[in-house]
Design a protein around this motif. Structure first.
Motif, PDB file in Angstrom:
ATOM      1  N   PHE A  34       0.837  -1.197   0.000  1.00  0.00           N
ATOM      2  CA  PHE A  34       0.000   0.000   0.000  1.00  0.00           C
ATOM      3  C   PHE A  34       0.874   1.250   0.000  1.00  0.00           C
ATOM      4  N   TYR A  36       0.148   5.204   1.306  1.00  0.00           N
ATOM      5  CA  TYR A  36      -0.760   6.145   1.939  1.00  0.00           C
ATOM      6  C   TYR A  36      -0.145   7.549   1.855  1.00  0.00           C
ATOM      7  N   GLN A  38      -0.327  11.456   3.741  1.00  0.00           N
ATOM      8  CA  GLN A  38      -0.764  12.181   4.934  1.00  0.00           C
ATOM      9  C   GLN A  38      -0.514  13.666   4.747  1.00  0.00           C
ATOM     10  N   ASN A  41      -1.731  17.608   9.621  1.00  0.00           N
ATOM     11  CA  ASN A  41      -2.822  17.530  10.605  1.00  0.00           C
ATOM     12  C   ASN A  41      -3.989  16.661  10.133  1.00  0.00           C
ATOM     13  N   GLN A  42      -3.698  15.711   9.279  1.00  0.00           N
ATOM     14  CA  GLN A  42      -4.726  14.792   8.790  1.00  0.00           C
ATOM     15  C   GLN A  42      -4.319  13.358   9.074  1.00  0.00           C
ATOM     16  N   GLY A  43      -5.295  12.473   8.972  1.00  0.00           N
ATOM     17  CA  GLY A  43      -4.994  11.047   9.052  1.00  0.00           C
ATOM     18  C   GLY A  43      -4.412  10.563   7.739  1.00  0.00           C
ATOM     19  N   LEU A  44      -4.196   9.273   7.644  1.00  0.00           N
ATOM     20  CA  LEU A  44      -3.629   8.693   6.433  1.00  0.00           C
ATOM     21  C   LEU A  44      -4.741   8.336   5.446  1.00  0.00           C
ATOM     22  N   LEU A  46      -5.535   6.379   1.724  1.00  0.00           N
ATOM     23  CA  LEU A  46      -4.996   5.403   0.792  1.00  0.00           C
ATOM     24  C   LEU A  46      -4.845   6.006  -0.600  1.00  0.00           C
ATOM     25  N   PHE A  90       3.634   7.331   2.887  1.00  0.00           N
ATOM     26  CA  PHE A  90       4.026   6.138   3.628  1.00  0.00           C
ATOM     27  C   PHE A  90       3.738   4.889   2.809  1.00  0.00           C
ATOM     28  N   PHE A 100      -0.788  -4.170   9.465  1.00  0.00           N
ATOM     29  CA  PHE A 100      -0.135  -3.242   8.560  1.00  0.00           C
ATOM     30  C   PHE A 100       1.136  -2.713   9.209  1.00  0.00           C
ATOM     31  N   PHE A 102       4.293  -0.015   8.592  1.00  0.00           N
ATOM     32  CA  PHE A 102       4.571   1.189   7.826  1.00  0.00           C
ATOM     33  C   PHE A 102       6.053   1.503   7.783  1.00  0.00           C
ATOM     34  N   GLY A 103       6.465   2.123   6.688  1.00  0.00           N
ATOM     35  CA  GLY A 103       7.804   2.682   6.601  1.00  0.00           C
ATOM     36  C   GLY A 103       7.879   3.990   7.362  1.00  0.00           C
ATOM     37  N   THR A 104       9.058   4.587   7.365  1.00  0.00           N
ATOM     38  CA  THR A 104       9.279   5.818   8.127  1.00  0.00           C
ATOM     39  C   THR A 104       8.793   7.057   7.407  1.00  0.00           C
TER      40      THR A 104
END
Lengths: 112, 115
Positions: A34, A36, A38, A41-44, A46, A90, A100, A102-104
Motif C-alpha cells: 500500500f 498512503y 498524509q 494535521n490529517q490522518g492517512l 490510501l 508512507f 499493517f 509502515f515505513g518511516t
C-alpha cells in the motif's frame, strides 16, 4: 515478519516534474502493498494498493506504483507533480490483510 | 459511509497525568488498530483488535498503556501516567475482512502533547 524501508526521507521536486518515491519490503511470504498519503494535521489516506494481478497499480491523484517481486520493491511514481501533492507518503505492507507495517515516510515537497 | 471517528483532536496534559482517547470505527469493520506516530516517524502499531479480542499488543507499553474494545465496536486507549516521550499523534484505524476491500481506514488522529 514483514518490514518496509523507504529509502528517501525527503524529496524536493519542481512543479510539473516527475517524481519517484522508493519503497522496498522484506517478507518471507506473499504480501499486499500500500501507499498512503498524509497531509498536515490529517490522518492517512490510501493512494493505491497491490493485492494481486497486474503489477502496475494506478491510484488516486495520478499516482501509480509497480510491484517488483524480484527486487522486492513497490516504488510510487507520478509523471507530473502539483503543489497540492506536497505531503508525507508512507509505504505499508501486510501479508494477511490484517497487520499493517509502515515505513518511516518520505516527505515530498513540490517547489513552485 | 461515515469514516473512522476519533476524539479529542488535541490534548495537552502534564507528565504523570492520565489521558484517554476514543475511537469509533467504520460500521461493520471487525478489525481495529491503534497506532502511535511520533513526529517525523511512521505509524507504529500499538494494539490490534479483532472484534473485541486482542490480536497483537506486543508493542504496547503495558505498564502505562491500556486499551479496550467493548462489544467489538468503539475503543478507548488510555495512558496512565503519561511521560514526555508519549507526545505523539495517536491514530485509530479499522479494516474489513473482504479481500478486495483490504485496506486500513484511518481517523484524523489525536495529537497528544505531554508537558
Amino acid at each position: 515478519a514483514q518490514s518496509v524501508t523507504q529509502l528517501d526521507s525527503q524529496v524536493p521536486v519542481f512543479e510539473e516534474a516527475p517524481v519517484e518515491l522508493r519503497c522496498n519490503y522484506s517478507s518471507s511470504v506473499s504480501v499486499y502493498l500500500f501507499w498512503y498519503v498524509q497531509y498536515p494535521n490529517q490522518g492517512l489516506q490510501l493512494l493505491l494498493k497491490y493485492l494481486s494481478g497486474s503489477t502496475l497499480v494506478k491510484g488516486i491523484n495520478g499516482f501509480e506504483a509497480e510491484f517488483n517481486k524480484s527486487q522486492t520493491s513497490f516504488h510510487l511514481r507520478k509523471p507530473s507533480v502539483h503543489i497540492s501533492d506536497t505531503a508525507e507518503y508512507f509505504c505499508a505492507v501486510t501479508n494477511t490483510g490484517n497487520q499493517f507495517y509502515f515505513g518511516t515516510g518520505t516527505s515530498l515537497t513540490v517547489i513552485p | 459511509e461515515a469514516g473512522v471517528a476519533q476524539s479529542p483532536r488535541y490534548k495537552i496534559i502534564e507528565k504523570r497525568q492520565s489521558v484517554a482517547f476514543w475511537c469509533n470505527p467504520i460500521s461493520g469493520h471487525a478489525t481495529l488498530y491503534w497506532y502511535q506516530q511520533i513526529l517525523g516517524q511512521g505509524p507504529k502499531l500499538l494494539i490490534q483488535f479483532q472484534n473485541n479480542g486482542v490480536v497483537d499488543d506486543s508493542q504496547l507499553p503495558k505498564d502505562r498503556f491500556s486499551a479496550e474494545r467493548l462489544k467489538g465496536v468503539d475503543s478507548t486507549l488510555k495512558i496512565q501516567p503519561a511521560k514526555l516521550e508519549d507526545s505523539a499523534v495517536y491514530l485509530c484505524a479499522s479494516s474489513g475482512f473482504v479481500f478486495r476491500d483490504t485496506e486500513a481506514f484511518f481517523g484524523q488522529g489525536t495529537r497528544l502533547t505531554v508537558v
